[in-house]
Design a protein around this motif. Structure first.
Motif, PDB file in Angstrom:
ATOM      1  N   GLN A  57      33.886  36.287  50.418  1.00  0.00           N
ATOM      2  CA  GLN A  57      34.287  35.098  49.671  1.00  0.00           C
ATOM      3  C   GLN A  57      34.404  35.388  48.173  1.00  0.00           C
ATOM      4  O   GLN A  57      35.280  34.845  47.491  1.00  0.00           O
ATOM      5  N   GLN A  58      33.556  36.262  47.663  1.00  0.00           N
ATOM      6  CA  GLN A  58      33.634  36.614  46.245  1.00  0.00           C
ATOM      7  C   GLN A  58      34.974  37.268  45.923  1.00  0.00           C
ATOM      8  O   GLN A  58      35.601  36.974  44.894  1.00  0.00           O
ATOM      9  N   ASP A  62      37.831  35.840  43.469  1.00  0.00           N
ATOM     10  CA  ASP A  62      38.360  36.625  42.358  1.00  0.00           C
ATOM     11  C   ASP A  62      39.878  36.753  42.453  1.00  0.00           C
ATOM     12  O   ASP A  62      40.584  36.699  41.438  1.00  0.00           O
ATOM     13  N   TRP A  63      40.378  36.906  43.656  1.00  0.00           N
ATOM     14  CA  TRP A  63      41.836  36.975  43.857  1.00  0.00           C
ATOM     15  C   TRP A  63      42.480  35.640  43.455  1.00  0.00           C
ATOM     16  O   TRP A  63      43.494  35.605  42.750  1.00  0.00           O
ATOM     17  N   ALA A  64      41.852  34.536  43.898  1.00  0.00           N
ATOM     18  CA  ALA A  64      42.392  33.212  43.578  1.00  0.00           C
ATOM     19  C   ALA A  64      42.366  32.940  42.079  1.00  0.00           C
ATOM     20  O   ALA A  64      43.320  32.394  41.514  1.00  0.00           O
ATOM     21  N   HIS A  73      39.121  42.986  36.358  1.00  0.00           N
ATOM     22  CA  HIS A  73      38.127  41.997  35.945  1.00  0.00           C
ATOM     23  C   HIS A  73      37.433  41.266  37.094  1.00  0.00           C
ATOM     24  O   HIS A  73      36.675  40.329  36.841  1.00  0.00           O
ATOM     25  N   ALA A  74      37.662  41.680  38.326  1.00  0.00           N
ATOM     26  CA  ALA A  74      36.925  41.084  39.443  1.00  0.00           C
ATOM     27  C   ALA A  74      35.441  41.403  39.316  1.00  0.00           C
ATOM     28  O   ALA A  74      35.040  42.294  38.543  1.00  0.00           O
ATOM     29  N   THR A  75      34.622  40.683  40.050  1.00  0.00           N
ATOM     30  CA  THR A  75      33.182  40.963  40.038  1.00  0.00           C
ATOM     31  C   THR A  75      32.912  42.431  40.332  1.00  0.00           C
ATOM     32  O   THR A  75      32.073  43.067  39.688  1.00  0.00           O
ATOM     33  N   HIS A  76      33.625  42.952  41.302  1.00  0.00           N
ATOM     34  CA  HIS A  76      33.647  44.385  41.587  1.00  0.00           C
ATOM     35  C   HIS A  76      35.091  44.834  41.390  1.00  0.00           C
ATOM     36  O   HIS A  76      35.899  44.735  42.317  1.00  0.00           O
ATOM     37  N   PRO A  77      35.449  45.275  40.189  1.00  0.00           N
ATOM     38  CA  PRO A  77      36.859  45.555  39.886  1.00  0.00           C
ATOM     39  C   PRO A  77      37.523  46.411  40.960  1.00  0.00           C
ATOM     40  O   PRO A  77      36.987  47.438  41.374  1.00  0.00           O
TER      41      PRO A  77
END
Length: 422
Positions: A57-58, A62-64, A73-77
């Protein structure tokens, strides 16, 4: 440890188990009446960690929220997402982080490794594999031989159990190398046999092969997360594995690959290449000659599927917290308890195919029930046991130490006993 054949003893072992809290981190299948099934099939598909949903879901969030900027810049790039897991995976297979890459699936990786490490010549072209290897390995090896216009009947050497035996002897492997060593280009062995549960002596296999300058690779499909292969220290050239069995990453999830440090910076080694294996500093410059990353990442073809990788991240997080040495210690005790209970049934029709020594097996025991057929397996399933049947008469039982309990093992043997005496 001296075991007792009682439920109270099993419960006492569970109470004293330092890893007991991890059982509650997993989702167990339920029977129609709502009871929890006895799940002993981690050698085929590991259970889902409860946190996996949140990890996936994370990535969706992040994609959304970020769109393409999630790469940085995603939580886990996403640009470095699989690289971030190399250290955790390296601990499980006994490697350096730079020797490990998470990519593709197992048989794809096996083919990619054979492109790099199977180098047949007119005099040295044979491949050694165990006779009862998982079928996909046999298919892959035979197809590689055919690709090089080599008849598999001539190019394949099978390491076989002796007549009347179920296990391969290391001395017989040594004999193959001694007799055919100058003709062998590659040794490609499954580390832990899917059928018998036998864990081979990978260190000795490598040592013997290297006396004849033979390239050595291993399929850790039933080894990764189960036994410690110590790939770097034993000097294996390469290895491949899946992550959906003992590593609980989800059905059909990404595989892992090991390339020994001595090979990873060799720009001249044969390989099939793609843009994600290109030097990261110039990857996006485009239209330049391939410049491989000087680590195992240089064998990547494409950017990894992030949603699948989230399942791997979730499970490796639990492995990191539990510690693989602790997991292996419990595995020895848990499978030893299962062995004791099976022996205590004292039934002539039951035998254990898997080696008795803990050093020669992982958590799986392959139980042969003479004169049985699949109806026995169906009875076990009807009574809430999830296991695996292999023709003609073998039940594979794999108590995974991260989520299975001693009580699970005791309950299974009681159900098996009731089915046999019914």
């Amino acid at each position: 440890m001296k075991y007792l054949n009682t439920k109270v003893f099993a419960e006492q072992l569970d109470e004293a188990d330092p890893l007991r809290a991890y059982r509650s981190e997993f989702l167990f299948p339920k029977a129609k009446d709502g009871s929890t099934k006895v799940y002993l099939c981690g050698n085929s598909l590991g259970l889902q960690p409860k946190q996996t949903s949140a990890f996936i879901q994370q990535e969706l969030q992040d994609w959304a929220n970020l769109g393409v900027e999630g790469h940085s810049h995603a939580t886990h790039p996403w640009m470095t997402s699989n690289e971030d897991l190399a250290g955790s995976m390296a601990k499980i297979v006994g490697a350096l982080p730079q020797e490990v890459v998470i990519m593709n699936t197992l048989t794809v990786n096996l083919h990619l490794m054979m492109v790099s490490f199977y180098k047949p010549t007119p005099k040295r072209f044979k491949i050694v594999i165990e006779s009862d290897a998982f079928p996909s390995d046999i298919y892959a090896v035979k197809s590689q031989l055919k690709f090089h216009n080599i008849d598999p009947q001539e190019g394949l050497l099978l390491w076989k159990p002796r007549p009347g035996e179920h296990l391969c002897r290391t001395e017989d492997f040594e004999h193959i190398v001694k007799e055919h060593g100058n003709e062998i280009a590659l040794v490609m062995i499954g580390s832990t046999n899917y059928y018998s549960g036998q864990a081979y002596d990978l260190k000795r296999i490598t040592e013997v092969s290297k006396t004849k300058d033979i390239t050595v690779g291993f399929d850790l499909a039933h080894g990764a997360g189960n036994i410690q292969p110590n790939l770097h220290n034993i000097g294996a050239d390469f290895a491949v594995w899946c992550t959906y069995k003992y590593l609980n990453s989800g059905p059909g999830s990404l595989g892992g690959c090991f390339i020994h440090e001595k090979h990873i910076a060799d720009e001249h080694i044969n390989r099939f290449v793609g843009w994600w294996g290109h030097n990261k500093d110039s990857r996006f410059n485009m239209r330049v000659d391939f410049d491989p990353i000087p680590t195992a990442d240089g064998w990547q073809l494409s950017n990894p599927p992030i949603l699948s990788l989230a399942g791997t991240r979730s499970s490796l997080d639990l492995f990191d917290k539990a510690g693989f040495d602790n997991i292996r210690k419990k595995s020895v005790l848990l499978t030893g308890f299962l062995e004791f209970l099976i022996d205590d049934l004292d039934m002539e029709e039951i035998s254990i195919l898997t080696p008795r020594s803990p050093e020669e097996r992982g958590c799986q025991l392959s139980i042969q029930v003479k004169n049985a057929n699949k109806s026995l397996f169906h009875q076990l399933m009807d009574k809430g046991v999830v296991a695996d049947w292999r023709e003609p008469d073998v039940i594979r039982i794999a108590p995974a130490p991260l989520y299975n309990s001693y009580t699970d093992v005791f309950t299974f043997v009681q159900i098996l006993k009731n089915c046999l005496y019914a």
